[in-house]
Each structure stands twice: as structure tokens, then as C-alpha cells.
Design a protein around this motif. Structure first.
Motif, PDB file in Angstrom:
ATOM      1  N   GLU A  24      34.140-100.798 -28.736  1.00 42.18           N
ATOM      2  CA  GLU A  24      32.416-101.039 -28.291  1.00 42.18           C
ATOM      3  C   GLU A  24      32.276-100.990 -26.828  1.00 42.18           C
ATOM      4  O   GLU A  24      32.955-101.470 -26.204  1.00 42.18           O
ATOM      5  CB  GLU A  24      32.340-102.356 -28.929  1.00 42.18           C
ATOM      6  N   PRO A  53      37.186 -94.276 -32.394  1.00 41.22           N
ATOM      7  CA  PRO A  53      35.766 -94.048 -32.617  1.00 41.22           C
ATOM      8  C   PRO A  53      34.912 -95.110 -31.678  1.00 41.22           C
ATOM      9  O   PRO A  53      35.260 -96.296 -31.653  1.00 41.22           O
ATOM     10  CB  PRO A  53      35.574 -94.415 -34.142  1.00 41.22           C
ATOM     11  N   ILE A  54      33.759 -94.813 -31.387  1.00 41.50           N
ATOM     12  CA  ILE A  54      32.935 -95.535 -30.656  1.00 41.50           C
ATOM     13  C   ILE A  54      31.763 -96.074 -31.675  1.00 41.50           C
ATOM     14  O   ILE A  54      31.218 -95.462 -32.399  1.00 41.50           O
ATOM     15  CB  ILE A  54      32.108 -94.653 -29.798  1.00 41.50           C
ATOM     16  N   ALA A  88      30.967 -92.299 -22.964  1.00 46.06           N
ATOM     17  CA  ALA A  88      31.392 -92.359 -24.511  1.00 46.06           C
ATOM     18  C   ALA A  88      32.227 -91.064 -24.851  1.00 46.06           C
ATOM     19  O   ALA A  88      33.400 -91.140 -25.628  1.00 46.06           O
ATOM     20  CB  ALA A  88      30.204 -92.683 -25.202  1.00 46.06           C
ATOM     21  N   GLU A  89      32.110 -90.002 -24.276  1.00 41.59           N
ATOM     22  CA  GLU A  89      32.683 -88.813 -24.645  1.00 41.59           C
ATOM     23  C   GLU A  89      34.171 -88.837 -24.022  1.00 41.59           C
ATOM     24  O   GLU A  89      34.908 -88.716 -24.995  1.00 41.59           O
ATOM     25  CB  GLU A  89      32.051 -87.434 -23.931  1.00 41.59           C
ATOM     26  N   ASN A  90      34.415 -89.377 -22.913  1.00 39.94           N
ATOM     27  CA  ASN A  90      35.692 -89.957 -22.667  1.00 39.94           C
ATOM     28  C   ASN A  90      36.327 -90.815 -23.537  1.00 39.94           C
ATOM     29  O   ASN A  90      37.853 -90.570 -23.835  1.00 39.94           O
ATOM     30  CB  ASN A  90      35.818 -90.370 -21.085  1.00 39.94           C
ATOM     31  N   LEU A  91      35.779 -92.016 -23.795  1.00 39.78           N
ATOM     32  CA  LEU A  91      36.586 -92.832 -24.760  1.00 39.78           C
ATOM     33  C   LEU A  91      36.731 -92.535 -26.155  1.00 39.78           C
ATOM     34  O   LEU A  91      37.741 -92.984 -26.702  1.00 39.78           O
ATOM     35  CB  LEU A  91      35.428 -94.273 -24.629  1.00 39.78           C
ATOM     36  N   ALA A  92      35.724 -91.663 -26.705  1.00 33.70           N
ATOM     37  CA  ALA A  92      35.930 -91.084 -27.995  1.00 33.70           C
ATOM     38  C   ALA A  92      37.152 -90.226 -28.365  1.00 33.70           C
ATOM     39  O   ALA A  92      37.609 -90.187 -29.317  1.00 33.70           O
ATOM     40  CB  ALA A  92      34.634 -90.221 -28.411  1.00 33.70           C
ATOM     41  N   GLN A  93      38.051 -90.097 -27.264  1.00 33.38           N
ATOM     42  CA  GLN A  93      39.180 -89.233 -27.393  1.00 33.38           C
ATOM     43  C   GLN A  93      40.223 -90.214 -27.719  1.00 33.38           C
ATOM     44  O   GLN A  93      41.467 -89.844 -28.359  1.00 33.38           O
ATOM     45  CB  GLN A  93      39.808 -88.590 -25.982  1.00 33.38           C
ATOM     46  N   GLU A  98      28.550 -99.222 -32.145  1.00 33.25           N
ATOM     47  CA  GLU A  98      27.478 -99.571 -31.369  1.00 33.25           C
ATOM     48  C   GLU A  98      27.770-101.165 -31.188  1.00 33.25           C
ATOM     49  O   GLU A  98      28.487-101.806 -32.067  1.00 33.25           O
ATOM     50  CB  GLU A  98      26.053 -99.458 -31.951  1.00 33.25           C
ATOM     51  N   ARG A 135      27.519 -99.243 -20.216  1.00 31.21           N
ATOM     52  CA  ARG A 135      27.976 -97.745 -20.122  1.00 31.21           C
ATOM     53  C   ARG A 135      27.925 -97.629 -18.293  1.00 31.21           C
ATOM     54  O   ARG A 135      27.566 -98.338 -17.534  1.00 31.21           O
ATOM     55  CB  ARG A 135      26.974 -96.729 -20.329  1.00 31.21           C
ATOM     56  N   SER A 138      38.291 -99.647 -33.402  1.00 30.03           N
ATOM     57  CA  SER A 138      37.038 -98.863 -32.570  1.00 30.03           C
ATOM     58  C   SER A 138      37.010 -99.237 -31.258  1.00 30.03           C
ATOM     59  O   SER A 138      37.591-100.451 -30.894  1.00 30.03           O
ATOM     60  CB  SER A 138      35.888 -99.041 -33.500  1.00 30.03           C
TER      61      SER A 138
END
Length: 308
Positions: free
Chosen positions: A177, A194-195, A186-191, A197, A181, A175
Motif C-alpha cells: 500500500e 501487487p499494489i 509504483a512501477e518499481n514496487l509492483a515487481q 490503493e 508517492r 500487497s
């Protein structure tokens, strides 16, 4: 640029533009040079620095990379505003990492910075070029205001592109972390994975994690909407709006981040607008949160830390 290289070779510090904010640069492999960064900024030694690489293959010289996620992230976002925290190698002095076993690394996409670090040929440590805890500089004039007389050279590369510092991540298992920011959302990285906390910890793993940071000299508070704030009478209350406010007449002065409500533009303008308000010596600055989406999450994070 030639003078910057001379100074870096001599173990001095210079202010350089990056695509995020201006950085205060020194040879990352020279502990004495890095010490001058902390002295110029009055930065506490427990706050680690980011190391900027001259080329991607230098990554293996300064850190231990494991797993496919890191290589996928660097291929997608380097050079660019993404910093990755990895296990460090002995080549990196402890003063750079605040004694931690990890090092934060990235490659800048700014053409001036990239040319200088490329010709220098060694990693450069470069936190933001301002007094510790104050508003980050997005123009050369901001660096002069903060560090004039304390450093030998400021290279003027014009206004920075993003206006807020790089996104900082570390890999935890399979994942990602997010420790800070920034422009890579986060939307870019989630590709890529998984993100998750960040885990609660008293240890500062990367810059920008302290509760109070990016702060103007005037007291700052954040609100959901400027219209909902009760402005105290007899006080010079300045307002920072996302894209304008019907309550503007209630405030002593106001700046807005984006007339069109564009979050990227708001990020680029954030620190400049805060500086403009702070220079007017208000009794209080009231900042309105922006939509918590995309880079808006990074803007809100900066505002909350600026408010302490």
C-alpha cells in the motif's frame, strides 16, 4: 560533521542533507531531543516522524518485521528513498510515532547523512527541515530561510538528488500500500508485490498525508494545462510549467520544471521552482500537472497537497 555529532549527542537538532530533501535530525531514542524537532518546525504532535537507521540490522531493534516482502524491499531499495511503515518496538518513544503502534523507517543514501548517522550509531528522527506545511527544502539556503535562528547547525551538502520526499509504503497482507508517492515508483514496487490503493482513514500513518502540505505562501491552484486557464486581469499570476507553454505571455512570470520534459529532472526541480515563484510575491500561482506516470504521480501528489 563533527559538530553535528556533538549536537546530536547533546540532544540537539541539526539540519542534514538527504538524497530527497534536507532533514531536521535528532536522536530518535531521546524524547526531549525529538520534542525540539516539533518545536523548531511548529509541527503538530499528531504527525509522526520518519526514523533513519544507521545500518540495516538496526531495523529489528526499532520494528517488528514479518514476511518476505519487507526483506525484499530493503534489499532492493536500501539505502535509498523508500520508507516502510512497520509495527514498532518499545525502544521508539511515542512522540516519534504520534502514539501509533507503527513506525516509519528508512536508510538514507546521502553520503553525508549516512556518515553522520553511522558514526552516531543510533536511529535518527528526521522530517523535512522547514516550517510545518511549507515548501520542503532542497538546498541548505532553503533551510536557513525557514529555520534560521531556530536551530544551531545546518550541514550544507549541496542540492539534493531527488528533490521530493521518500516513497512511503506499508505491507497489507501480501500487497503493498503506497501511503506517499515518491522517487521509488509504483512501477518499481509492483515487481515485488501487487499494489493496492490506501484504505480511507482519518488516522495519519506517515508524514505527508495531510490534505494541505508542501505549500507556498501564495495561493496555489493546479490545472491540467496552463493554456486552458483564464488568467484574471490586473493580477500578478505566476505559472509553473512542466516543460514550457505557448501561453507564457499571458502570465506575469513563469518557471518550468524540465526543458526536456524529463520527469526525474522535474521532481528534482519542483520545490526549488515553487520557492522561486513564491519569493516574487505573486497574487496567485498556477501549476500545471505533469504526466501521471512514474515519478510524475509523486509530483502531482505534491502539487495537489500544496494547493490544499
Amino acid at each position: 560533521m563533527a559538530r553535528a555529532l556533538e549536537l546530536l549527542d547533546a540532544g540537539e537538532v541539526v539540519a542534514l542533507p538527504t538524497e530527497t530533501v534536507y532533514g531536521l535530525a535528532a536522536d530518535a531514542l531521546n524524547p526531549d531531543a525529538v520534542t525540539k524537532i516539533f518545536e523548531a518546525k511548529k509541527r503538530p504532535r499528531f504527525d509522526p516522524l520518519i526514523v533513519h537507521l544507521p545500518e540495516r540490522k538496526t531495523l529489528d531493534q526499532v520494528s517488528q518485521t514479518e514476511g518476505k516482502i519487507v526483506s525484499r524491499l530493503t534489499e532492493a531499495f536500501w539505502p535509498g528513498p523508500l520508507t516502510i511503515v512497520l509495527r514498532k518496538r518499545d525502544a521508539i518513544p511515542d512522540i516519534v510515532t504520534a502514539g501509533l503502534e507503527t513506525v516509519a523507517v528508512r536508510m538514507s543514501a546521502n553520503s553525508v547523512f549516512a556518515k553522520i548517522v553511522g558514526k552516531f550509531g543510533r536511529p535518527i528522527a528526521a522530517p523535512s527541515a522547514n516550517r510545518f506545511g511549507q515548501i520542503s527544502p532542497t538546498q541548505a539556503s532553503h533551510v536557513l530561510d525557514e529555520l534560521g535562528g531556530r536551530i544551531p547547525l545546518i550541514v550544507d551538502g549541496g542540492p539534493t538528488q531527488h528533490g521530493i520526499e521518500s516513497t512511503i509504503v506499508r505491507i497489507v497482507g501480501d500487497s503493498i500500500e503506497i501511503l506517499r508517492r515518491g522517487p521509488i515508483t509504483a512501477e518499481n514496487l509492483a515487481q515485488f508485490a501487487p499494489i493496492v490503493e490506501p484504505r480511507s482513514s482519518d488516522t495519519v500513518f506517515a508524514p505527508g498525508q495531510l490534505p494541505s502540505h508542501y505549500a507556498p505562501r501564495a495561493k496555489l491552484i493546479v490545472v491540467d494545462a496552463l493554456e486552458s486557464f483564464s488568467v484574471p486581469s490586473g493580477k500578478r499570476v505566476a505559472a509553473l510549467s512542466f516543460c514550457g507553454s505557448k501561453a507564457s505571455h499571458r502570465y506575469w512570470t513563469m518557471r518550468q520544471l524540465s526543458k526536456q520534459g524529463d520527469l526525474r529532472e522535474a521532481g528534482a526541480n519542483l520545490f526549488q521552482r515553487l520557492r522561486e515563484l513564491d519569493r516574487q510575491n505573486p497574487d496567485l500561482i498556477v501549476a500545471e500537472l505533469v504526466p501521471e506516470e512514474g515519478i510524475g504521480a509523486a509530483i502531482n501528489e505534491r502539487l495537489r497537497r500544496a494547493a490544499g
